[in-house]
Design an enzyme around this catalytic site. Structure first.
Site, PDB file in Angstrom:
ATOM      1  N   SER A 184       4.044  -0.828 -13.818  1.00 10.23           N
ATOM      2  CA  SER A 184       4.427   0.569 -13.559  1.00 10.23           C
ATOM      3  C   SER A 184       5.775   0.909 -14.202  1.00 10.23           C
ATOM      4  O   SER A 184       6.606   0.033 -14.439  1.00 10.23           O
ATOM      5  CB  SER A 184       4.529   0.829 -12.057  1.00 10.23           C
ATOM      6  OG  SER A 184       3.325   0.529 -11.412  1.00 10.23           O
TER       7      SER A 184
HETATM    8  N1  SAH Z   1       2.269  -3.531  -9.164  1.00 10.78           N
HETATM    9  C1  SAH Z   1       1.958  -3.950 -10.514  1.00 10.78           C
HETATM   10  C2  SAH Z   1       1.307  -2.879 -11.352  1.00 10.78           C
HETATM   11  C3  SAH Z   1       0.059  -2.381 -10.771  1.00 10.78           C
HETATM   12  S1  SAH Z   1      -1.195  -1.897 -11.921  1.00 10.78           S
HETATM   13  C4  SAH Z   1       3.192  -4.475 -11.225  1.00 10.78           C
HETATM   14  O1  SAH Z   1       4.293  -4.456 -10.648  1.00 10.78           O
HETATM   15  O2  SAH Z   1       3.056  -4.925 -12.354  1.00 10.78           O
HETATM   16  C5  SAH Z   1      -2.512  -1.903 -10.722  1.00 10.78           C
HETATM   17  C6  SAH Z   1      -3.066  -3.277 -10.419  1.00 10.78           C
HETATM   18  O3  SAH Z   1      -4.005  -3.122  -9.368  1.00 10.78           O
HETATM   19  C7  SAH Z   1      -3.832  -3.897 -11.588  1.00 10.78           C
HETATM   20  O4  SAH Z   1      -3.349  -5.170 -11.859  1.00 10.78           O
HETATM   21  C8  SAH Z   1      -5.274  -3.949 -11.085  1.00 10.78           C
HETATM   22  O5  SAH Z   1      -6.010  -5.042 -11.567  1.00 10.78           O
HETATM   23  C9  SAH Z   1      -5.052  -4.028  -9.587  1.00 10.78           C
HETATM   24  N2  SAH Z   1      -6.216  -3.621  -8.782  1.00 10.78           N
HETATM   25  C10 SAH Z   1      -7.100  -2.607  -8.999  1.00 10.78           C
HETATM   26  N3  SAH Z   1      -8.040  -2.579  -8.024  1.00 10.78           N
HETATM   27  C11 SAH Z   1      -7.731  -3.585  -7.158  1.00 10.78           C
HETATM   28  C12 SAH Z   1      -8.335  -4.063  -5.967  1.00 10.78           C
HETATM   29  N4  SAH Z   1      -9.446  -3.536  -5.444  1.00 10.78           N
HETATM   30  N5  SAH Z   1      -7.746  -5.113  -5.350  1.00 10.78           N
HETATM   31  C13 SAH Z   1      -6.621  -5.697  -5.844  1.00 10.78           C
HETATM   32  N6  SAH Z   1      -6.021  -5.294  -6.986  1.00 10.78           N
HETATM   33  C14 SAH Z   1      -6.573  -4.246  -7.635  1.00 10.78           C
END
Ligand code: SAH
Length: 247
Positions: A97
């Site tokens: 992010s």
């Molecule tokens: N917080 C992260 C960025 C988030 S991007 C950082 O600091 O880098 C969103 C993330 O959510 C992605 O890695 C994606 O794979 C994950 N995601 C999406 N759906 C999900 C689910 N159902 N359960 C767990 N993770 C999920």
């Protein structure tokens, strides 16, 4: 002399009892991280000034962003852009992010010392590191095994003791609940009741709620077992939260 010994003992015991994720870092590890950060000190300074000017209230968030080496969470070719205030691509078509978004969501959590925080969407592990650096007890779930494994290695190497789980965030972590705070870092249509139930009474959940193209940053406060209050905090764009495990 005896008084000095007793005082040292008290300080030592205090440190042992109140050890947080962050304080488990050894001095050697801290030195390595700080040396690496010094290479980017101008970029970090500019980013911190930008975040400060955008009205982030919790100064502990700003301090954590200043300390956590964001360049360690992106690929080699993106390191020179690590302190730009923009999201950057990571593996599996996901993103780390934008620093402002990380700061904004973390600010909305109204963290208290040692809060037990559940993050959904570990991604690169950067947000989890920020929460650890702030002294929180961090649990984070990721649906892609590669991202989970990489984040685990990286956070370990930086000395951050987050509890990372490979799984589907829609289910939360019922065995570890309840949580003081829950942070969703992917776009979600609606927060499932399982997650609301894993929040303590008086706890907060922060999530970007909307469709795949635009979401409203929403805070859901649990006032009583069946009573929730919602407030909205502007429009954002996140990668979507997807049901089930990735490969
Ligand atoms: N917080 C992260 C960025 C988030 S991007 C950082 O600091 O880098 C969103 C993330 O959510 C992605 O890695 C994606 O794979 C994950 N995601 C999406 N759906 C999900 C689910 N159902 N359960 C767990 N993770 C999920």
């Amino acid at each position: 002399m005896k008084a000095l010994f007793v005082m040292s003992l008290v300080v030592l015991l205090f440190n042992l009892v109140f050890a947080s994720c962050q304080s488990k870092k050894t001095n050697d590890e801290k030195v390595v991280v700080m040396t690496q950060n010094s290479k980017y000190q101008n970029e970090i300074k500019a980013l911190i000034e930008e975040l400060d000017s955008k009205g982030i209230k919790d100064k502990r968030v700003i301090a954590a962003i200043e300390t956590v080496p964001r360049h360690a969470f992106v690929s080699e070719r993106l390191k020179s852009r690590a302190y730009e205030n923009s999201p950057l691509p990571i593996d599996k078509d996901q993103t780390i992010s934008q620093p402002y978004t990380v700061a904004f969501q973390t600010d909305l959590l109204k963290l208290q010392n040692g809060d037990k925080v559940l993050e959904i969407g570990t991604g690169s592990g950067y947000q989890a590191a920020i929460l650890c650096e702030m002294g929180m007890d961090v649990y984070s779930i990721e649906r892609h095994l590669l991202l989970h494994d990489k984040a685990k290695l990286l956070l370990d190497s930086l000395g951050y003791k987050a509890h990372l789980f490979y799984g589907d965030g829609y289910r939360g972590l019922p065995d570890q609940a309840p949580f003081d705070k829950i942070l969703i870092t992917a776009a979600i249509g609606e927060v499932p009741s399982q997650l609301l139930e894993q929040m303590k009474i008086g706890g907060l959940l922060v999530a970007p709620i909307g469709d795949d193209y635009s979401q409203e940053m929403t805070v859901i406060e649990r006032l009583a077992a069946d009573e929730f209050r919602r407030t909205k905090h502007g429009t954002f764009v996140f990668v979507p939260m997807i049901k089930g495990l990735g490969e």
